[in-house]
Design a protein around this motif. Structure first.
Motif, PDB file in Angstrom:
ATOM      1  N   UNK A  15       0.789  -1.230   0.000  1.00  0.00           N
ATOM      2  CA  UNK A  15       0.000   0.000   0.000  1.00  0.00           C
ATOM      3  C   UNK A  15       0.811   1.265   0.000  1.00  0.00           C
ATOM      4  N   UNK A  16       2.150   1.160  -0.166  1.00  0.00           N
ATOM      5  CA  UNK A  16       2.994   2.350  -0.219  1.00  0.00           C
ATOM      6  C   UNK A  16       3.191   2.744  -1.683  1.00  0.00           C
ATOM      7  N   UNK A  17       2.906   3.998  -1.985  1.00  0.00           N
ATOM      8  CA  UNK A  17       3.075   4.511  -3.340  1.00  0.00           C
ATOM      9  C   UNK A  17       4.123   5.610  -3.338  1.00  0.00           C
ATOM     10  N   UNK A  18       5.137   5.457  -4.176  1.00  0.00           N
ATOM     11  CA  UNK A  18       6.141   6.502  -4.355  1.00  0.00           C
ATOM     12  C   UNK A  18       5.502   7.624  -5.165  1.00  0.00           C
ATOM     13  N   UNK A  19       5.568   8.852  -4.655  1.00  0.00           N
ATOM     14  CA  UNK A  19       4.796   9.948  -5.243  1.00  0.00           C
ATOM     15  C   UNK A  19       5.632  10.928  -6.052  1.00  0.00           C
ATOM     16  N   UNK A  20       6.894  10.620  -6.299  1.00  0.00           N
ATOM     17  CA  UNK A  20       7.722  11.497  -7.134  1.00  0.00           C
ATOM     18  C   UNK A  20       8.648  10.633  -7.981  1.00  0.00           C
TER      19      UNK A  20
END
Length: 311
Positions: A15-20
């Motif tokens: 559920x962790x999304x890298x946002x950059x």
């Protein structure tokens, strides 16, 4: 992954999304990426933050799942001849996460777990994102320059006392390795960046470092990893926090290094008029800076001294 990393706290996170696409911060050996951790709607999230166990439940009757801002630390490939770059990177990861996962204290940055994701080049270490930045940036900001500084110093001492009680030395305690977050309505310092830390008396656990400002003898690599070396650095962080001025700010970088390593100088009280000579702060910091490491005060005793003070 070594057995040191295969602990309950070393779970791979979902559920962790890298946002950059690109890193937002860079250290000597690693890059920092921002992310969002969306908590599973069924299980919620169980997190140890310091000594407190917290359960973050999904909001009832809501389609919006809990989301936590996080950062992901990803080690860059180190080009070292005797090992492949991948093995060196894995070695750094194992050492830092194995040590960090065992540290749970209100003044030590929490560790959530590991992340494998195509958006990052290697396995990342996930921790909370501290919106107030590091201690240097925090007190450089006019909006937060008014915050009481003594409680921040005490918090750092609390975290370092805990680490030393567990026989862990930090090895690189600076203003930039102390983060600030609002916890229970208070600005709270969190010791971070354990890539150079060491568990004492465990062979092979020291991460070599390229530069050390504190030189206690010719064996600079090992002598940086001592409790007295941490205490020296704590005194410097205390000075900068309370005065708003870096240690030896009145000297060039070269002369500052020479003043410490060769001339055995300590910061000149006359250059810090905000802290008068007779101030109790100087007495405490003086106990941190004795040139003979064995004569420096233990951090737990310094914490007791700090707890007798008030701003």
């Amino acid at each position: 992954m070594s057995n040191m990393c295969m602990k309950a706290n070393m779970k791979r996170l979902d559920g962790v999304k890298v946002t950059a696409k690109f890193a937002i911060g860079h250290g000597a050996f690693a890059d920092i990426y921002p992310g969002i951790w969306t908590i599973d709607a069924i299980s919620g999230l169980n997190v140890d933050v310091g000594t407190v166990h917290i359960y973050i439940a999904p909001p009832p009757h809501s389609r919006t799942l809990p989301r936590i801002k996080v950062v992901i630390k990803v080690f860059r490939i180190a080009q070292i001849k005797e090992n492949t770059p991948e093995l060196q990177q894995k070695h750094r990861l194992e050492k830092e996460c194995g040590l960090w996962a065992d540290l749970r204290h209100p003044n030590v940055l929490a560790f959530f777990g590991l992340l494998d994701d195509p958006a990052i080049p290697f396995t990342g270490l996930v921790s909370p994102r501290c919106t107030s930045g590091d201690l240097h940036a925090f007190f450089s900001d006019p909006a937060t320059a008014f915050v009481e500084r003594l409680p921040i110093v005490k918090g750092i001492a609390e975290g370092l006392t805990y680490m030393h009680e567990k026989n862990v030395v930090h090895g690189d305690l600076t203003m930039r390795n102390v983060l600030i977050e609002v916890i229970d309505g208070k600005f709270t310092p969190l010791i971070s960046d354990f890539g150079r830390s060491r568990i004492l008396d465990i062979a092979g656990y020291t991460t070599p470092i390229g530069e050390i400002h504190l030189a206690e003898d010719d064996d600079r690599t090992t002598k940086a990893f001592t409790k007295p070396a941490d205490v020296w650095c704590f005194g410097m962080a205390m000075l900068e926090t309370l005065s708003g001025k870096e240690p030896f700010f009145y000297l060039s970088e070269y002369k500052a290094a020479q003043a410490v390593a060769t001339d055995r100088e300590i910061p000149d009280q006359n250059c810090y008029p905000a802290l008068p000579h007779g101030n109790a702060y100087w007495k405490i910091m003086g106990k941190c800076w004795h040139w003979e490491p064995s004569h420096r005060e233990e951090i737990g005793n310094l914490l007791q001294d700090l707890n007798t003070l008030s701003e």
